[in-house]
Enzyme design. Structure first.
Site, PDB file in Angstrom:
ATOM      1  N   SER A  96     -41.312  -9.879 -13.698  1.00 45.24           N
ATOM      2  CA  SER A  96     -40.979 -10.572 -15.117  1.00 45.24           C
ATOM      3  C   SER A  96     -41.211  -9.580 -16.343  1.00 45.24           C
ATOM      4  O   SER A  96     -42.232  -8.783 -16.177  1.00 45.24           O
ATOM      5  CB  SER A  96     -41.738 -11.762 -15.374  1.00 45.24           C
ATOM      6  OG  SER A  96     -41.702 -12.328 -16.592  1.00 45.24           O
ATOM      7  N   THR A 146     -38.428 -30.149   8.829  1.00 48.57           N
ATOM      8  CA  THR A 146     -36.769 -30.342   8.785  1.00 48.57           C
ATOM      9  C   THR A 146     -36.919 -31.364   7.752  1.00 48.57           C
ATOM     10  O   THR A 146     -37.484 -31.989   7.210  1.00 48.57           O
ATOM     11  CB  THR A 146     -36.552 -31.589   9.948  1.00 48.57           C
ATOM     12  OG1 THR A 146     -37.595 -32.503  10.059  1.00 48.57           O
ATOM     13  CG2 THR A 146     -37.109 -30.760  11.383  1.00 48.57           C
ATOM     14  N   GLY A 179       0.868  -1.084  -0.050  1.00 40.62           N
ATOM     15  CA  GLY A 179       0.261   0.005  -0.021  1.00 40.62           C
ATOM     16  C   GLY A 179       0.756   1.351  -0.119  1.00 40.62           C
ATOM     17  O   GLY A 179       0.388   2.239   0.374  1.00 40.62           O
ATOM     18  N   ASN A 210       7.484  13.210   2.587  1.00 39.80           N
ATOM     19  CA  ASN A 210       8.105  12.307   3.292  1.00 39.80           C
ATOM     20  C   ASN A 210       8.641  12.745   4.750  1.00 39.80           C
ATOM     21  O   ASN A 210       8.458  12.135   5.590  1.00 39.80           O
ATOM     22  CB  ASN A 210       9.426  11.486   2.582  1.00 39.80           C
ATOM     23  CG  ASN A 210       8.915  10.964   1.210  1.00 39.80           C
ATOM     24  OD1 ASN A 210       8.642  11.607   0.269  1.00 39.80           O
ATOM     25  ND2 ASN A 210       8.776   9.567   1.477  1.00 39.80           N
ATOM     26  N   LYS A 214     -46.625 -11.138 -12.280  1.00 38.29           N
ATOM     27  CA  LYS A 214     -45.509 -12.046 -11.485  1.00 38.29           C
ATOM     28  C   LYS A 214     -44.740 -11.060 -10.674  1.00 38.29           C
ATOM     29  O   LYS A 214     -44.484  -9.981 -11.043  1.00 38.29           O
ATOM     30  CB  LYS A 214     -44.480 -12.689 -12.255  1.00 38.29           C
ATOM     31  CG  LYS A 214     -43.649 -13.743 -11.686  1.00 38.29           C
ATOM     32  CD  LYS A 214     -42.868 -14.638 -12.607  1.00 38.29           C
ATOM     33  CE  LYS A 214     -42.378 -15.636 -12.000  1.00 38.29           C
ATOM     34  NZ  LYS A 214     -41.348 -15.577 -11.072  1.00 38.29           N
TER      35      LYS A 214
END
Length: 465
Positions: free
Chosen positions: A316, A185, A103, A129, A322
Protein backbone atom coordinates in the site's frame (compact mmCIF):
# COMPACT_ATOMS: atom_id res chain seq x y z
CA UNK A 1 22.48 17.64 -44.44
CA UNK A 2 19.99 18.58 -41.69
CA UNK A 3 20.02 16.02 -38.86
CA UNK A 4 16.25 15.39 -39.03
CA UNK A 5 16.17 14.53 -42.72
CA UNK A 6 15.18 10.89 -43.14
CA UNK A 7 16.98 9.01 -45.89
CA UNK A 8 14.67 7.15 -48.26
CA UNK A 9 14.82 5.06 -51.38
CA UNK A 10 12.24 4.36 -54.08
CA UNK A 11 10.65 0.90 -54.38
CA UNK A 12 8.15 -0.33 -56.93
CA UNK A 13 5.32 -2.88 -56.91
CA UNK A 14 2.36 -3.59 -59.19
CA UNK A 15 0.65 -0.39 -58.03
CA UNK A 16 3.62 1.87 -58.78
CA UNK A 17 6.44 3.59 -56.94
CA UNK A 18 6.65 4.27 -53.22
CA UNK A 19 9.25 5.81 -50.93
CA UNK A 20 10.67 3.47 -48.29
CA UNK A 21 13.15 4.21 -45.45
CA UNK A 22 16.64 3.71 -46.81
CA UNK A 23 17.65 1.30 -44.07
CA UNK A 24 14.50 -0.85 -44.29
CA UNK A 25 14.79 -4.37 -45.63
CA UNK A 26 11.17 -4.37 -46.76
CA UNK A 27 9.75 -3.12 -50.04
CA UNK A 28 6.77 -1.29 -51.43
CA UNK A 29 3.99 -3.67 -50.36
CA UNK A 30 5.15 -3.62 -46.75
CA UNK A 31 5.37 0.17 -46.83
CA UNK A 32 1.82 0.43 -48.16
CA UNK A 33 0.62 -1.75 -45.28
CA UNK A 34 2.50 0.38 -42.73
CA UNK A 35 0.76 3.47 -44.08
CA UNK A 36 -2.64 1.80 -44.47
CA UNK A 37 -2.88 0.25 -40.99
CA UNK A 38 -1.76 2.70 -38.27
CA UNK A 39 -4.21 1.06 -35.87
CA UNK A 40 -2.84 -0.35 -32.63
CA UNK A 41 0.94 -0.23 -32.75
CA UNK A 42 0.88 -3.96 -31.94
CA UNK A 43 2.92 -6.16 -34.22
CA UNK A 44 2.39 -9.85 -34.74
CA UNK A 45 4.31 -11.92 -32.15
CA UNK A 46 7.87 -12.70 -33.13
CA UNK A 47 7.15 -16.42 -32.65
CA UNK A 48 4.65 -16.17 -35.49
CA UNK A 49 7.13 -14.26 -37.66
CA UNK A 50 9.79 -16.91 -37.10
CA UNK A 51 7.33 -19.71 -37.90
CA UNK A 52 6.44 -17.95 -41.15
CA UNK A 53 10.13 -17.66 -41.99
CA UNK A 54 10.59 -21.39 -41.40
CA UNK A 55 7.80 -22.08 -43.89
CA UNK A 56 9.60 -19.94 -46.49
CA UNK A 57 12.79 -21.94 -46.03
CA UNK A 58 10.91 -25.23 -46.31
CA UNK A 59 9.17 -24.00 -49.46
CA UNK A 60 12.51 -23.04 -51.01
CA UNK A 61 13.87 -26.51 -50.25
CA UNK A 62 10.82 -28.14 -51.80
CA UNK A 63 10.88 -25.94 -54.90
CA UNK A 64 14.58 -26.71 -55.43
CA UNK A 65 14.00 -30.43 -54.90
CA UNK A 66 11.25 -30.39 -57.54
CA UNK A 67 13.42 -28.45 -60.01
CA UNK A 68 11.44 -25.21 -59.96
CA UNK A 69 13.93 -23.02 -58.08
CA UNK A 70 17.65 -22.91 -58.85
CA UNK A 71 20.16 -24.00 -56.21
CA UNK A 72 21.71 -20.57 -55.68
CA UNK A 73 18.43 -18.74 -55.06
CA UNK A 74 17.09 -21.53 -52.86
CA UNK A 75 20.16 -21.42 -50.64
CA UNK A 76 20.17 -17.64 -50.55
CA UNK A 77 16.56 -17.77 -49.32
CA UNK A 78 17.43 -20.40 -46.70
CA UNK A 79 20.40 -18.32 -45.50
CA UNK A 80 18.18 -15.25 -45.24
CA UNK A 81 15.73 -17.24 -43.12
CA UNK A 82 18.56 -18.33 -40.84
CA UNK A 83 19.42 -14.67 -40.30
CA UNK A 84 15.79 -13.91 -39.44
CA UNK A 85 15.59 -16.84 -37.02
CA UNK A 86 18.67 -15.52 -35.23
CA UNK A 87 16.64 -12.46 -34.21
CA UNK A 88 18.85 -9.96 -36.02
CA UNK A 89 15.98 -8.58 -38.10
CA UNK A 90 13.00 -8.72 -35.75
CA UNK A 91 12.43 -4.97 -36.19
CA UNK A 92 11.89 -5.46 -39.93
CA UNK A 93 8.34 -6.80 -39.40
CA UNK A 94 6.43 -3.70 -38.27
CA UNK A 95 2.97 -4.28 -39.75
CA UNK A 96 0.03 -3.87 -37.36
CA UNK A 97 -2.00 -6.88 -36.25
CA UNK A 98 -5.12 -5.13 -37.53
CA UNK A 99 -4.44 -5.42 -41.25
CA UNK A 100 -5.81 -7.36 -44.16
CA UNK A 101 -7.65 -10.36 -42.73
CA UNK A 102 -5.69 -12.95 -44.72
CA UNK A 103 -2.36 -11.71 -43.36
CA UNK A 104 -1.23 -10.95 -46.92
CA UNK A 105 0.58 -7.83 -45.74
CA UNK A 106 2.68 -9.82 -43.29
CA UNK A 107 3.30 -12.55 -45.85
CA UNK A 108 4.59 -9.95 -48.31
CA UNK A 109 6.60 -8.27 -45.55
CA UNK A 110 8.35 -11.61 -45.04
CA UNK A 111 8.76 -12.18 -48.77
CA UNK A 112 10.28 -8.73 -49.27
CA UNK A 113 12.69 -8.96 -46.33
CA UNK A 114 13.89 -12.40 -47.40
CA UNK A 115 14.21 -11.25 -51.03
CA UNK A 116 16.28 -8.22 -49.96
CA UNK A 117 18.62 -10.30 -47.80
CA UNK A 118 18.90 -13.08 -50.40
CA UNK A 119 19.56 -10.65 -53.26
CA UNK A 120 22.32 -8.93 -51.29
CA UNK A 121 23.91 -12.25 -50.45
CA UNK A 122 23.61 -13.67 -53.96
CA UNK A 123 24.48 -10.58 -55.96
CA UNK A 124 21.53 -11.11 -58.29
CA UNK A 125 17.78 -10.48 -57.97
CA UNK A 126 15.64 -12.73 -55.81
CA UNK A 127 12.00 -11.75 -56.34
CA UNK A 128 9.62 -11.68 -53.35
CA UNK A 129 6.71 -13.17 -55.31
CA UNK A 130 8.33 -15.23 -58.06
CA UNK A 131 10.99 -16.86 -55.88
CA UNK A 132 10.33 -16.46 -52.14
CA UNK A 133 6.54 -16.97 -52.47
CA UNK A 134 6.83 -19.66 -55.16
CA UNK A 135 4.12 -22.36 -54.89
CA UNK A 136 2.46 -20.50 -52.00
CA UNK A 137 -0.30 -18.07 -51.15
CA UNK A 138 -0.91 -15.98 -48.05
CA UNK A 139 -4.07 -18.04 -47.75
CA UNK A 140 -2.23 -21.26 -46.98
CA UNK A 141 1.03 -20.09 -45.38
CA UNK A 142 -0.56 -17.81 -42.77
CA UNK A 143 -2.88 -20.55 -41.37
CA UNK A 144 0.13 -22.91 -41.42
CA UNK A 145 2.22 -20.36 -39.52
CA UNK A 146 -0.52 -20.03 -36.90
CA UNK A 147 -0.42 -23.78 -36.30
CA UNK A 148 3.37 -24.02 -36.32
CA UNK A 149 3.96 -21.03 -34.02
CA UNK A 150 1.37 -22.29 -31.53
CA UNK A 151 2.96 -25.75 -31.53
CA UNK A 152 6.39 -24.28 -30.88
CA UNK A 153 5.17 -22.05 -28.06
CA UNK A 154 3.35 -25.01 -26.50
CA UNK A 155 6.40 -27.27 -26.64
CA UNK A 156 9.06 -24.72 -25.71
CA UNK A 157 7.25 -22.47 -23.22
CA UNK A 158 3.90 -23.54 -21.83
CA UNK A 159 4.23 -27.30 -21.46
CA UNK A 160 7.56 -27.10 -19.55
CA UNK A 161 6.01 -24.43 -17.31
CA UNK A 162 3.02 -26.65 -16.52
CA UNK A 163 5.26 -29.63 -15.77
CA UNK A 164 7.20 -27.41 -13.36
CA UNK A 165 4.00 -26.19 -11.73
CA UNK A 166 2.68 -29.73 -11.23
CA UNK A 167 5.99 -30.90 -9.76
CA UNK A 168 6.04 -27.94 -7.37
CA UNK A 169 2.47 -28.60 -6.20
CA UNK A 170 3.15 -32.32 -5.71
CA UNK A 171 6.24 -31.54 -3.66
CA UNK A 172 4.26 -29.30 -1.30
CA UNK A 173 1.39 -31.82 -1.20
CA UNK A 174 3.76 -34.51 0.05
CA UNK A 175 5.11 -32.07 2.62
CA UNK A 176 1.61 -31.40 3.97
CA UNK A 177 0.23 -34.94 3.70
CA UNK A 178 -0.60 -35.06 7.42
CA UNK A 179 -1.55 -31.41 8.00
CA UNK A 180 -5.29 -31.45 8.66
CA UNK A 181 -7.44 -28.39 7.97
CA UNK A 182 -11.09 -27.49 7.78
CA UNK A 183 -12.60 -28.13 4.39
CA UNK A 184 -14.98 -25.59 2.88
CA UNK A 185 -17.96 -25.89 0.59
CA UNK A 186 -19.94 -22.77 -0.37
CA UNK A 187 -17.12 -20.93 1.49
CA UNK A 188 -18.60 -22.42 4.68
CA UNK A 189 -17.00 -24.87 7.11
CA UNK A 190 -17.18 -28.48 5.98
CA UNK A 191 -15.53 -31.80 6.83
CA UNK A 192 -11.74 -31.86 7.25
CA UNK A 193 -9.15 -32.86 4.73
CA UNK A 194 -5.39 -32.61 4.64
CA UNK A 195 -3.66 -29.70 3.04
CA UNK A 196 -1.86 -32.28 0.92
CA UNK A 197 -5.20 -33.57 -0.37
CA UNK A 198 -6.32 -30.04 -1.20
CA UNK A 199 -3.12 -29.38 -3.15
CA UNK A 200 -3.42 -32.72 -4.93
CA UNK A 201 -6.64 -31.39 -6.43
CA UNK A 202 -4.74 -28.43 -7.85
CA UNK A 203 -2.09 -30.70 -9.37
CA UNK A 204 -4.76 -32.92 -10.93
CA UNK A 205 -6.42 -29.88 -12.52
CA UNK A 206 -3.19 -28.85 -14.22
CA UNK A 207 -2.43 -32.42 -15.27
CA UNK A 208 -5.86 -32.66 -16.90
CA UNK A 209 -5.24 -29.33 -18.63
CA UNK A 210 -2.00 -30.72 -20.06
CA UNK A 211 -3.89 -33.74 -21.36
CA UNK A 212 -6.45 -31.50 -23.05
CA UNK A 213 -3.77 -29.32 -24.62
CA UNK A 214 -1.74 -32.29 -25.81
CA UNK A 215 -4.83 -33.73 -27.43
CA UNK A 216 -5.81 -30.45 -29.10
CA UNK A 217 -2.24 -29.82 -30.26
CA UNK A 218 -2.41 -32.95 -32.42
CA UNK A 219 -4.89 -31.18 -34.69
CA UNK A 220 -2.42 -28.31 -35.09
CA UNK A 221 0.01 -30.72 -36.74
CA UNK A 222 -2.20 -30.62 -39.85
CA UNK A 223 -1.08 -27.78 -42.13
CA UNK A 224 -2.94 -25.97 -44.91
CA UNK A 225 0.30 -25.54 -46.86
CA UNK A 226 -0.17 -26.57 -50.48
CA UNK A 227 -3.72 -25.28 -50.79
CA UNK A 228 -2.46 -21.95 -52.22
CA UNK A 229 -5.29 -19.56 -53.15
CA UNK A 230 -8.55 -21.40 -52.43
CA UNK A 231 -7.52 -24.93 -51.46
CA UNK A 232 -7.10 -26.39 -54.93
CA UNK A 233 -3.32 -26.00 -54.96
CA UNK A 234 -3.22 -23.81 -58.06
CA UNK A 235 0.39 -22.89 -59.07
CA UNK A 236 1.89 -25.43 -56.66
CA UNK A 237 3.56 -28.33 -58.48
CA UNK A 238 2.68 -31.89 -57.63
CA UNK A 239 4.60 -33.04 -54.58
CA UNK A 240 5.31 -29.52 -53.30
CA UNK A 241 3.19 -29.71 -50.16
CA UNK A 242 4.57 -33.11 -49.18
CA UNK A 243 8.17 -32.01 -49.72
CA UNK A 244 7.77 -28.70 -47.91
CA UNK A 245 5.97 -30.24 -44.93
CA UNK A 246 8.54 -33.02 -44.76
CA UNK A 247 11.30 -30.39 -44.54
CA UNK A 248 9.38 -28.43 -41.89
CA UNK A 249 8.94 -31.61 -39.87
CA UNK A 250 12.66 -32.31 -40.11
CA UNK A 251 13.60 -28.78 -39.04
CA UNK A 252 11.15 -28.54 -36.14
CA UNK A 253 10.96 -32.18 -35.00
CA UNK A 254 7.17 -32.09 -35.13
CA UNK A 255 5.29 -34.91 -36.93
CA UNK A 256 3.65 -32.41 -39.29
CA UNK A 257 1.29 -33.55 -42.04
CA UNK A 258 -0.78 -31.94 -44.71
CA UNK A 259 -4.35 -31.17 -43.75
CA UNK A 260 -6.64 -33.99 -44.92
CA UNK A 261 -8.91 -31.35 -46.43
CA UNK A 262 -7.19 -28.08 -47.30
CA UNK A 263 -10.49 -26.36 -48.07
CA UNK A 264 -11.46 -26.76 -44.42
CA UNK A 265 -7.98 -25.84 -43.21
CA UNK A 266 -8.10 -22.51 -45.06
CA UNK A 267 -11.76 -21.63 -44.72
CA UNK A 268 -11.89 -22.23 -40.97
CA UNK A 269 -9.78 -21.85 -37.86
CA UNK A 270 -11.50 -24.64 -35.95
CA UNK A 271 -8.24 -26.24 -34.80
CA UNK A 272 -6.99 -22.94 -33.38
CA UNK A 273 -10.37 -22.34 -31.73
CA UNK A 274 -10.21 -25.78 -30.11
CA UNK A 275 -6.66 -25.20 -28.85
CA UNK A 276 -7.68 -21.78 -27.55
CA UNK A 277 -10.54 -23.41 -25.67
CA UNK A 278 -8.09 -25.74 -23.94
CA UNK A 279 -5.94 -22.72 -23.02
CA UNK A 280 -9.04 -21.06 -21.58
CA UNK A 281 -9.70 -24.13 -19.44
CA UNK A 282 -6.15 -23.89 -18.12
CA UNK A 283 -6.77 -20.22 -17.33
CA UNK A 284 -9.85 -21.23 -15.32
CA UNK A 285 -7.75 -23.75 -13.37
CA UNK A 286 -5.05 -21.19 -12.61
CA UNK A 287 -7.67 -18.69 -11.49
CA UNK A 288 -9.14 -21.27 -9.10
CA UNK A 289 -5.73 -22.09 -7.61
CA UNK A 290 -4.72 -18.44 -7.34
CA UNK A 291 -7.98 -17.50 -5.65
CA UNK A 292 -7.64 -20.39 -3.17
CA UNK A 293 -4.19 -19.05 -2.29
CA UNK A 294 -5.60 -15.56 -1.82
CA UNK A 295 -8.34 -16.81 0.51
CA UNK A 296 -5.97 -19.03 2.51
CA UNK A 297 -3.53 -16.12 2.89
CA UNK A 298 -6.24 -13.59 3.78
CA UNK A 299 -5.95 -11.61 6.99
CA UNK A 300 -3.70 -11.88 8.82
CA UNK A 301 -6.12 -10.97 11.63
CA UNK A 302 -9.58 -10.89 10.08
CA UNK A 303 -9.18 -13.44 7.30
CA UNK A 304 -8.57 -17.19 7.14
CA UNK A 305 -4.82 -16.84 7.72
CA UNK A 306 -4.17 -20.54 7.00
CA UNK A 307 -0.95 -19.80 5.12
CA UNK A 308 1.45 -16.92 4.75
CA UNK A 309 2.67 -16.13 1.26
CA UNK A 310 6.17 -14.75 0.96
CA UNK A 311 6.33 -10.96 1.21
CA UNK A 312 7.48 -9.64 -2.15
CA UNK A 313 6.76 -5.90 -2.04
CA UNK A 314 4.95 -3.24 0.01
CA UNK A 315 1.20 -3.54 -0.46
CA UNK A 316 0.00 0.00 0.00
CA UNK A 317 1.08 3.55 -0.70
CA UNK A 318 -0.79 4.76 2.39
CA UNK A 319 -1.02 1.83 4.85
CA UNK A 320 2.44 1.00 6.25
CA UNK A 321 3.22 -2.67 6.76
CA UNK A 322 0.48 -3.95 4.45
CA UNK A 323 1.52 -6.82 2.18
CA UNK A 324 -0.67 -8.21 -0.59
CA UNK A 325 -0.81 -11.57 -2.47
CA UNK A 326 0.59 -10.01 -5.64
CA UNK A 327 1.50 -13.18 -7.56
CA UNK A 328 -1.98 -14.76 -7.23
CA UNK A 329 -3.47 -11.38 -8.18
CA UNK A 330 -1.30 -11.18 -11.28
CA UNK A 331 -2.32 -14.74 -12.13
CA UNK A 332 -6.05 -14.03 -11.96
CA UNK A 333 -5.53 -11.03 -14.23
CA UNK A 334 -3.68 -13.23 -16.71
CA UNK A 335 -6.57 -15.70 -16.55
CA UNK A 336 -9.07 -12.94 -17.24
CA UNK A 337 -7.05 -11.74 -20.24
CA UNK A 338 -6.75 -15.27 -21.62
CA UNK A 339 -10.50 -15.82 -21.30
CA UNK A 340 -11.12 -12.53 -23.12
CA UNK A 341 -8.65 -13.45 -25.84
CA UNK A 342 -10.42 -16.79 -26.26
CA UNK A 343 -13.71 -14.98 -26.84
CA UNK A 344 -11.98 -12.94 -29.55
CA UNK A 345 -10.52 -16.07 -31.14
CA UNK A 346 -13.99 -17.65 -31.07
CA UNK A 347 -15.46 -14.65 -32.87
CA UNK A 348 -12.55 -14.64 -35.31
CA UNK A 349 -13.12 -18.32 -35.98
CA UNK A 350 -16.65 -17.48 -37.12
CA UNK A 351 -15.23 -15.23 -39.84
CA UNK A 352 -14.60 -17.96 -42.35
CA UNK A 353 -16.32 -16.63 -45.46
CA UNK A 354 -16.50 -19.27 -48.16
CA UNK A 355 -12.87 -20.29 -48.88
CA UNK A 356 -10.96 -18.15 -46.38
CA UNK A 357 -11.04 -17.01 -42.78
CA UNK A 358 -10.40 -13.26 -42.74
CA UNK A 359 -9.28 -12.68 -39.15
CA UNK A 360 -6.09 -14.71 -39.29
CA UNK A 361 -3.69 -12.10 -37.83
CA UNK A 362 -6.00 -11.62 -34.86
CA UNK A 363 -6.12 -15.37 -34.21
CA UNK A 364 -2.32 -15.54 -34.37
CA UNK A 365 -1.83 -12.61 -32.03
CA UNK A 366 -4.30 -13.75 -29.35
CA UNK A 367 -3.35 -17.42 -29.45
CA UNK A 368 0.35 -16.70 -28.99
CA UNK A 369 -0.29 -14.09 -26.33
CA UNK A 370 -2.31 -16.64 -24.37
CA UNK A 371 0.48 -19.21 -24.61
CA UNK A 372 3.06 -16.69 -23.40
CA UNK A 373 0.93 -15.29 -20.57
CA UNK A 374 -0.03 -18.70 -19.25
CA UNK A 375 3.55 -20.00 -19.38
CA UNK A 376 4.89 -17.05 -17.42
CA UNK A 377 2.03 -16.99 -14.92
CA UNK A 378 2.38 -20.73 -14.24
CA UNK A 379 6.07 -20.37 -13.42
CA UNK A 380 5.48 -17.32 -11.23
CA UNK A 381 2.72 -19.09 -9.35
CA UNK A 382 4.94 -22.11 -8.79
CA UNK A 383 8.11 -20.30 -7.78
CA UNK A 384 6.85 -17.20 -5.96
CA UNK A 385 3.67 -18.41 -4.30
CA UNK A 386 3.35 -22.18 -3.98
CA UNK A 387 6.98 -23.21 -3.47
CA UNK A 388 7.58 -21.17 -0.34
CA UNK A 389 4.35 -20.37 1.49
CA UNK A 390 4.31 -21.06 5.22
CA UNK A 391 1.50 -22.95 6.96
CA UNK A 392 -0.19 -21.50 10.06
CA UNK A 393 -0.49 -24.90 11.75
CA UNK A 394 -1.73 -23.58 15.08
CA UNK A 395 -4.46 -21.57 13.35
CA UNK A 396 -5.55 -24.65 11.41
CA UNK A 397 -5.75 -26.79 14.55
CA UNK A 398 -7.67 -24.12 16.45
CA UNK A 399 -10.27 -23.74 13.73
CA UNK A 400 -10.56 -27.49 13.31
CA UNK A 401 -11.25 -28.05 17.01
CA UNK A 402 -14.13 -25.57 16.93
CA UNK A 403 -15.66 -26.94 13.72
CA UNK A 404 -19.15 -28.31 14.54
CA UNK A 405 -19.33 -29.97 11.12
CA UNK A 406 -17.11 -32.74 12.51
CA UNK A 407 -20.31 -34.08 14.03
CA UNK A 408 -21.06 -35.48 10.56
CA UNK A 409 -18.86 -38.43 11.55
CA UNK A 410 -21.40 -39.32 14.25
CA UNK A 411 -24.33 -39.64 11.81
CA UNK A 412 -24.02 -43.42 11.35
CA UNK A 413 -23.99 -43.91 15.13
CA UNK A 414 -26.47 -41.40 16.62
CA UNK A 415 -28.40 -40.31 13.51
CA UNK A 416 -28.63 -37.06 11.60
CA UNK A 417 -31.16 -35.30 13.87
CA UNK A 418 -29.23 -35.82 17.14
CA UNK A 419 -25.99 -34.87 15.38
CA UNK A 420 -27.61 -31.67 14.06
CA UNK A 421 -28.74 -30.70 17.56
CA UNK A 422 -25.20 -31.18 18.90
CA UNK A 423 -23.80 -29.08 16.05
CA UNK A 424 -26.26 -26.25 16.72
CA UNK A 425 -25.38 -26.13 20.39
CA UNK A 426 -21.68 -26.10 19.58
CA UNK A 427 -22.25 -23.19 17.17
CA UNK A 428 -24.28 -21.22 19.70
CA UNK A 429 -21.96 -21.84 22.65
CA UNK A 430 -18.68 -21.56 20.78
CA UNK A 431 -17.48 -24.73 22.48
CA UNK A 432 -15.50 -27.50 20.79
CA UNK A 433 -17.70 -30.12 19.17
CA UNK A 434 -15.96 -32.86 21.18
CA UNK A 435 -17.05 -31.32 24.51
CA UNK A 436 -20.70 -30.92 23.46
CA UNK A 437 -20.83 -34.41 21.94
CA UNK A 438 -19.42 -35.89 25.12
CA UNK A 439 -22.38 -34.39 27.03
CA UNK A 440 -25.16 -35.04 24.49
CA UNK A 441 -24.33 -38.06 22.35
CA UNK A 442 -24.23 -40.83 24.94
CA UNK A 443 -20.89 -41.97 23.54
CA UNK A 444 -17.82 -42.48 25.69
CA UNK A 445 -14.71 -40.31 25.51
CA UNK A 446 -12.83 -43.15 23.85
CA UNK A 447 -15.53 -43.66 21.24
CA UNK A 448 -15.62 -39.94 20.44
CA UNK A 449 -11.84 -39.74 20.16
CA UNK A 450 -12.00 -42.57 17.64
CA UNK A 451 -14.91 -41.13 15.68
CA UNK A 452 -13.76 -37.50 15.69
CA UNK A 453 -10.06 -38.00 15.04
CA UNK A 454 -9.42 -35.30 12.38
CA UNK A 455 -6.70 -37.15 10.49
CA UNK A 456 -8.76 -40.35 10.37
CA UNK A 457 -11.71 -38.33 9.07
CA UNK A 458 -9.67 -37.35 6.01
CA UNK A 459 -9.37 -41.00 4.98
CA UNK A 460 -13.07 -41.79 4.55
CA UNK A 461 -14.45 -45.27 5.11
CA UNK A 462 -16.78 -46.63 7.81
CA UNK A 463 -16.36 -44.69 11.05
CA UNK A 464 -19.10 -46.46 13.03
CA UNK A 465 -18.24 -48.02 16.43
Amino acid sequence: MAPNVKLERVERDSMGELRVPADALWGAQTQRAIENFPVSGQMLPIGFIHALARIKAAAACANQELGHLDHDRAHAIISAVEEILSGRHDQQFPIDVFQTGSGTSTNMNMNEVIAHLASSRLGQPVHPNDHVNMSQSSNDVIPSAIHLSALMAWREELDPALIHLVETIHQRAREFASVVKTGRTHLMDAMPLTLGQELSGWAAQIEHDRERLNDASRRLLRLALGGTAVGTGINAPEGFAEAAIRELARATQFPLVGAPNRFAAMASQDDAVEFSGALKTLAVSLMKIANDLRWMNSGPLTGLSEIVLKSLQPGSSIMPGKVNPVIPEATVMVAAQVIGNDVTITLAGQSGNFELNVMLPLVARNLLENLKLLARAARLLADRAIADFKVQTERLHQALGLNPILVTALNPVIGYERAAAIAKEAYQSGRPIFDVALEKSGLSEGELKNLLNPLDLTRGGDRSV
